[in-house]
Design a protein around this motif. Sequence first.
Motif, PDB file in Angstrom:
ATOM      1  N   VAL A 224       0.831  -1.204   0.000  1.00 41.41           N
ATOM      2  CA  VAL A 224       0.000   0.000   0.000  1.00 41.41           C
ATOM      3  C   VAL A 224       0.866   1.254   0.000  1.00 41.41           C
ATOM      4  O   VAL A 224       0.533   2.273  -0.621  1.00 41.41           O
ATOM      5  N   GLN A 225       2.004   1.175   0.679  1.00 43.79           N
ATOM      6  CA  GLN A 225       2.911   2.313   0.760  1.00 43.79           C
ATOM      7  C   GLN A 225       3.764   2.479  -0.490  1.00 43.79           C
ATOM      8  O   GLN A 225       4.575   3.397  -0.564  1.00 43.79           O
ATOM      9  N   GLY A 226       3.582   1.572  -1.461  1.00 42.45           N
ATOM     10  CA  GLY A 226       4.240   1.740  -2.748  1.00 42.45           C
ATOM     11  C   GLY A 226       5.474   0.893  -2.979  1.00 42.45           C
ATOM     12  O   GLY A 226       6.163   1.075  -3.994  1.00 42.45           O
ATOM     13  N   GLU A 227       5.759  -0.048  -2.078  1.00 42.64           N
ATOM     14  CA  GLU A 227       6.944  -0.882  -2.283  1.00 42.64           C
ATOM     15  C   GLU A 227       6.660  -1.895  -3.395  1.00 42.64           C
ATOM     16  O   GLU A 227       5.721  -2.696  -3.319  1.00 42.64           O
ATOM     17  N   ALA A 228       7.494  -1.903  -4.427  1.00 47.90           N
ATOM     18  CA  ALA A 228       7.257  -2.714  -5.616  1.00 47.90           C
ATOM     19  C   ALA A 228       7.311  -4.212  -5.315  1.00 47.90           C
ATOM     20  O   ALA A 228       6.492  -4.988  -5.827  1.00 47.90           O
ATOM     21  N   ALA A 229       8.271  -4.650  -4.512  1.00 44.18           N
ATOM     22  CA  ALA A 229       8.412  -6.078  -4.224  1.00 44.18           C
ATOM     23  C   ALA A 229       7.184  -6.608  -3.488  1.00 44.18           C
ATOM     24  O   ALA A 229       6.694  -7.712  -3.773  1.00 44.18           O
ATOM     25  N   ALA A 230       6.678  -5.832  -2.551  1.00 41.82           N
ATOM     26  CA  ALA A 230       5.502  -6.251  -1.798  1.00 41.82           C
ATOM     27  C   ALA A 230       4.286  -6.342  -2.711  1.00 41.82           C
ATOM     28  O   ALA A 230       3.506  -7.301  -2.648  1.00 41.82           O
TER      29      ALA A 230
END
Length: 313
Positions: A224-230
């Motif tokens: 949700v915070q924008g981390e691509a891997a997640a």
Amino acid sequence: MTAARAGGAPVPVLDVGGTHVTAALVDPGTSRPVPSTVLRRPLRAHGGADEILDAIASAASELPAGHGTRWGVAMPGPFDYPTGVGRFAGVGKFESLAGVDVGAGLRERLTGRAERLCFLNDADAFAIGEYRAGAARGHERVVCLTLGTGVGSSFLSAGRPVHTGPSVPPSGHVHRLTVHGRPLEDTVSRRGIRALYGRLTANDEDDPDEQHGPDVHEIALRAVQGEAAAAEAFRYAFDALGRALAPWIGLLEATAVVVGGSMAQSWHLIHPALTAGLATGERPDVPVLPALRPAEAPLIGAAHWARRGQGAP
């Protein structure tokens, strides 16, 4: 309890999970749990047989008196539902109940309050509940999924679970399928998502071992915070689920997919990926809907099962 008395004695139900057991009385007049009777108690899936049975019976005993003696009991598998005997060997939970007559053990502990226990799969209980009072209502054929540590599933036709035949996976359970050459639950599960996230971040500060890295709820927050891997860990897992499920949507001629379970709280991550995976099949426009009664549905389904007299004597 006035309404329940008007429609007959309330139906006692149990929903047994890996970390808790929920007990409730369901009003036969409304087919809904009586709110004041719903209670949730901790349960250790790795405890001994007596400990587990004592905990379930203790929760059941807390229900107010005056209910019927036919119980509906939603249980995870593997379980012999017609006989009430556990088949949990080698699955990592409730293993002490393997070969144990759970029905007899509970009836003994609930002397005078339980004459018959009607067992059904927990995903089937959820699906029946959603069919009768939730998002699956009005759909003649529907697939219901519960997303938690693994993938639970139920294929319903006219409100009844389908476990055999050419229109459903083996035993009517998607976790028996393979995707990308591997068992589905290697990819679509708590451990699968954590493992993939660990591999995607192996050069970062997080521990790539899924046993020590962040749990799924933390991975969802990072997405949700924008981390691509997640975000990719969620996208890959639920796109894979959609691809594995897509052929069976066509074979069953399902008109909806209903999703519940703890992971469904990350709907904004799951829905687009699952929808994209399903779009690879013959019914690309099948709607994917969030459960309307995720907590009540298994209780509603178990009560309906009991009232129909299904399950062990």
